[in-house]
Design a protein around this motif. Sequence first.
Motif, PDB file in Angstrom:
ATOM      1  N   GLU A 227      39.530  44.394  49.348  1.00  0.00           N
ATOM      2  CA  GLU A 227      38.556  45.240  48.660  1.00  0.00           C
ATOM      3  C   GLU A 227      37.227  44.532  48.452  1.00  0.00           C
ATOM      4  OE1 GLU A 227      41.578  48.145  46.147  1.00  0.00           O
ATOM      5  OE2 GLU A 227      40.299  46.732  45.076  1.00  0.00           O
ATOM      6  N   GLY A 228      37.215  43.212  48.658  1.00  0.00           N
ATOM      7  CA  GLY A 228      35.969  42.459  48.588  1.00  0.00           C
ATOM      8  C   GLY A 228      35.610  42.006  47.191  1.00  0.00           C
ATOM      9  N   GLY A 229      34.622  41.116  47.116  1.00  0.00           N
ATOM     10  CA  GLY A 229      34.192  40.572  45.842  1.00  0.00           C
ATOM     11  C   GLY A 229      34.855  39.239  45.569  1.00  0.00           C
ATOM     12  N   VAL A 230      34.085  38.313  44.989  1.00  0.00           N
ATOM     13  CA  VAL A 230      34.610  36.976  44.708  1.00  0.00           C
ATOM     14  C   VAL A 230      35.793  37.048  43.762  1.00  0.00           C
ATOM     15  CG1 VAL A 230      34.076  34.741  43.672  1.00  0.00           C
ATOM     16  CG2 VAL A 230      32.377  35.881  45.091  1.00  0.00           C
ATOM     17  N   GLY A 231      35.702  37.882  42.736  1.00  0.00           N
ATOM     18  CA  GLY A 231      36.765  37.976  41.751  1.00  0.00           C
ATOM     19  C   GLY A 231      38.062  38.484  42.344  1.00  0.00           C
ATOM     20  N   SER A 232      37.980  39.537  43.141  1.00  0.00           N
ATOM     21  CA  SER A 232      39.179  40.108  43.756  1.00  0.00           C
ATOM     22  C   SER A 232      39.839  39.113  44.701  1.00  0.00           C
ATOM     23  CB  SER A 232      38.820  41.390  44.518  1.00  0.00           C
ATOM     24  OG  SER A 232      38.335  42.382  43.645  1.00  0.00           O
ATOM     25  N   THR A 233      39.028  38.428  45.482  1.00  0.00           N
ATOM     26  CA  THR A 233      39.567  37.448  46.429  1.00  0.00           C
ATOM     27  C   THR A 233      40.258  36.301  45.693  1.00  0.00           C
ATOM     28  OG1 THR A 233      37.850  37.968  48.051  1.00  0.00           O
ATOM     29  CG2 THR A 233      38.971  35.856  48.299  1.00  0.00           C
ATOM     30  N   SER A 234      39.593  35.758  44.688  1.00  0.00           N
ATOM     31  CA  SER A 234      40.164  34.627  43.948  1.00  0.00           C
ATOM     32  C   SER A 234      41.422  35.040  43.199  1.00  0.00           C
ATOM     33  CB  SER A 234      39.138  34.065  42.958  1.00  0.00           C
ATOM     34  OG  SER A 234      38.098  33.395  43.632  1.00  0.00           O
ATOM     35  N   PHE A 235      41.405  36.225  42.599  1.00  0.00           N
ATOM     36  CA  PHE A 235      42.563  36.643  41.811  1.00  0.00           C
ATOM     37  C   PHE A 235      43.782  36.888  42.701  1.00  0.00           C
ATOM     38  CE2 PHE A 235      45.146  39.786  39.455  1.00  0.00           C
ATOM     39  CZ  PHE A 235      45.375  39.038  38.316  1.00  0.00           C
ATOM     40  N   GLY A 236      43.569  37.516  43.854  1.00  0.00           N
ATOM     41  CA  GLY A 236      44.686  37.729  44.766  1.00  0.00           C
ATOM     42  C   GLY A 236      45.330  36.422  45.188  1.00  0.00           C
ATOM     43  N   ARG A 237      44.505  35.422  45.492  1.00  0.00           N
ATOM     44  CA  ARG A 237      45.005  34.102  45.886  1.00  0.00           C
ATOM     45  C   ARG A 237      45.686  33.417  44.709  1.00  0.00           C
ATOM     46  NH1 ARG A 237      40.453  31.252  46.491  1.00  0.00           N
ATOM     47  NH2 ARG A 237      41.604  29.464  47.322  1.00  0.00           N
ATOM     48  N   LEU A 238      45.096  33.563  43.509  1.00  0.00           N
ATOM     49  CA  LEU A 238      45.647  32.922  42.315  1.00  0.00           C
ATOM     50  C   LEU A 238      47.058  33.428  42.018  1.00  0.00           C
ATOM     51  CD1 LEU A 238      45.291  31.184  39.700  1.00  0.00           C
ATOM     52  CD2 LEU A 238      44.380  33.254  38.619  1.00  0.00           C
ATOM     53  N   VAL A 239      47.267  34.733  42.121  1.00  0.00           N
ATOM     54  CA  VAL A 239      48.584  35.315  41.842  1.00  0.00           C
ATOM     55  C   VAL A 239      49.639  34.705  42.758  1.00  0.00           C
ATOM     56  CG1 VAL A 239      49.954  37.437  41.982  1.00  0.00           C
ATOM     57  CG2 VAL A 239      47.711  37.473  40.872  1.00  0.00           C
ATOM     58  N   GLN A 307      36.454  35.367  35.667  1.00  0.00           N
ATOM     59  CA  GLN A 307      36.459  36.221  34.472  1.00  0.00           C
ATOM     60  C   GLN A 307      37.029  37.601  34.828  1.00  0.00           C
ATOM     61  OE1 GLN A 307      35.487  34.959  31.498  1.00  0.00           O
ATOM     62  NE2 GLN A 307      34.912  33.017  32.441  1.00  0.00           N
ATOM     63  N   GLY A 308      37.227  38.431  33.792  1.00  0.00           N
ATOM     64  CA  GLY A 308      37.705  39.790  34.023  1.00  0.00           C
ATOM     65  C   GLY A 308      39.127  39.857  34.524  1.00  0.00           C
ATOM     66  N   ILE A 309      39.968  38.932  34.046  1.00  0.00           N
ATOM     67  CA  ILE A 309      41.353  38.860  34.516  1.00  0.00           C
ATOM     68  C   ILE A 309      42.109  40.158  34.238  1.00  0.00           C
ATOM     69  CG2 ILE A 309      43.553  37.648  34.265  1.00  0.00           C
ATOM     70  CD1 ILE A 309      41.470  35.993  35.655  1.00  0.00           C
ATOM     71  N   SER A 310      41.922  40.744  33.055  1.00  0.00           N
ATOM     72  CA  SER A 310      42.680  41.946  32.689  1.00  0.00           C
ATOM     73  C   SER A 310      42.373  43.113  33.617  1.00  0.00           C
ATOM     74  CB  SER A 310      42.393  42.330  31.237  1.00  0.00           C
ATOM     75  OG  SER A 310      41.013  42.582  31.046  1.00  0.00           O
ATOM     76  N   LYS A 311      41.095  43.277  34.003  1.00  0.00           N
ATOM     77  CA  LYS A 311      40.730  44.359  34.916  1.00  0.00           C
ATOM     78  C   LYS A 311      41.311  44.125  36.308  1.00  0.00           C
ATOM     79  CE  LYS A 311      36.445  45.768  32.629  1.00  0.00           C
ATOM     80  NZ  LYS A 311      34.969  45.938  32.782  1.00  0.00           N
ATOM     81  N   LEU A 312      41.262  42.879  36.753  1.00  0.00           N
ATOM     82  CA  LEU A 312      41.815  42.556  38.072  1.00  0.00           C
ATOM     83  C   LEU A 312      43.326  42.749  38.076  1.00  0.00           C
ATOM     84  CD1 LEU A 312      39.703  39.335  38.734  1.00  0.00           C
ATOM     85  CD2 LEU A 312      39.537  41.486  40.000  1.00  0.00           C
TER      86      LEU A 312
END
Length: 398
Positions: A227-239, A307-312
């Motif tokens: 879906e793109g975006g730094v946050g989405s990419t990092s969070f997917g990898r983090l999980v 940031q924005g962990i809950s939304k992700l």
Amino acid sequence: MDRIKLNSLNISTLPPGEYPDQIVPGLQLTVGARRRSWSVRYRQGGKQFKPVIGYHIPNAPKESDSMGIAAARDKARELLGRIESGVPAEERVAPVHPKNSKSLGDLIDAYETMKRRQGGRIKRLDDGLRTVRNGLKAYLSLPAKQFSKADLRAARDKIAKRGAVHQSSLLLRNVGPILRWASAEDHIEHDFSREVLKVVAPAKRERTLTHGELKAIWTASFQLEKEGGVGSTSFGRLVRFLLLTAQRKDEGLSLKFGDILDKRWKMTQNKSDRMHIVPLPQMAMDIVGEGAAGDLVFPGRSKGKLQGISKLKSRLDTLSGATDWRLHDLRRTAASEMQELGIAPHGIEAVLNHAMPGVGAIYLRAQLEQMKGEALAEWAIKLQKVVGSNPIAAIKEQ
């Protein structure tokens, strides 16, 4: 002097000047540019005295902060009665204006200065004071002697309502030594910290994810990246990384490329406050990738902390269809799966960085590190079978 009959309304609005009370002889309200003080004029031993007995503060946040006309008259009558009884003038102590008294924030600062002078575990002191200052932020400017048991209870409940029951207990644990010291040094009248009870924590979560949920979440983490975006990419990898390594969310968020050397994550700061070496399986190393030593592995915008962990997390739930789970459940699930693999309990505890009394005397650090590496390697092999070796193909299947 101005001859105006004082009452409870005009004492807050009178212009600068001296206003004698017509009810109690000797009582006087002095209105200055900044303060309104009550004083009593009398003679004793051939000398004239005019001590201040209190202050009137219009619109004071607390009624106890200000002396009204009724209280001033009562105080004046009491003082004049004592004078007539022969109480020496030097035994009477002038009141301290609330704005000049030590605030709760000042008290905490003084306690910190004292503790640093003594030395000891400064890191623990820093963490404790940070908890107290954050938890009592609304009360730091309040005079310390006016900070009450009800105030501490309200601060505790406010934190607990956010779901941070453990944090509310930490507040009580860390504010206790401060109030005990303040009471012993006569900065406050009474240490009431032990009279404020801790909030009872809810039953401990035992949620573990099924294999179906693991596959759905794993696959959805790649969809989130697409879906793109730094946050989405990092969070997917983090999980995926947290599931593979069984480490805590905050530890993963703080991970920098320079913390990993020869496939070993050297963790110097963590909840357990002790060195923790995590041998990383190849699947985890593939998620980490490469970067500058000082850069975060899972960054947010402008290379800052994510940031924005809950939304992700909410978006990941929608994509995966998995509900009622938390990131910490990944850690519990990994531990449970390693237990089913037959990995020794002390090996799993070592991976989780739990305290293991007595184990250090049996196993050397190198042996524990080897156990951790073997446990995580076995878990990675099993996880790969659960989620499918080709996540992109798994996405296409859905």
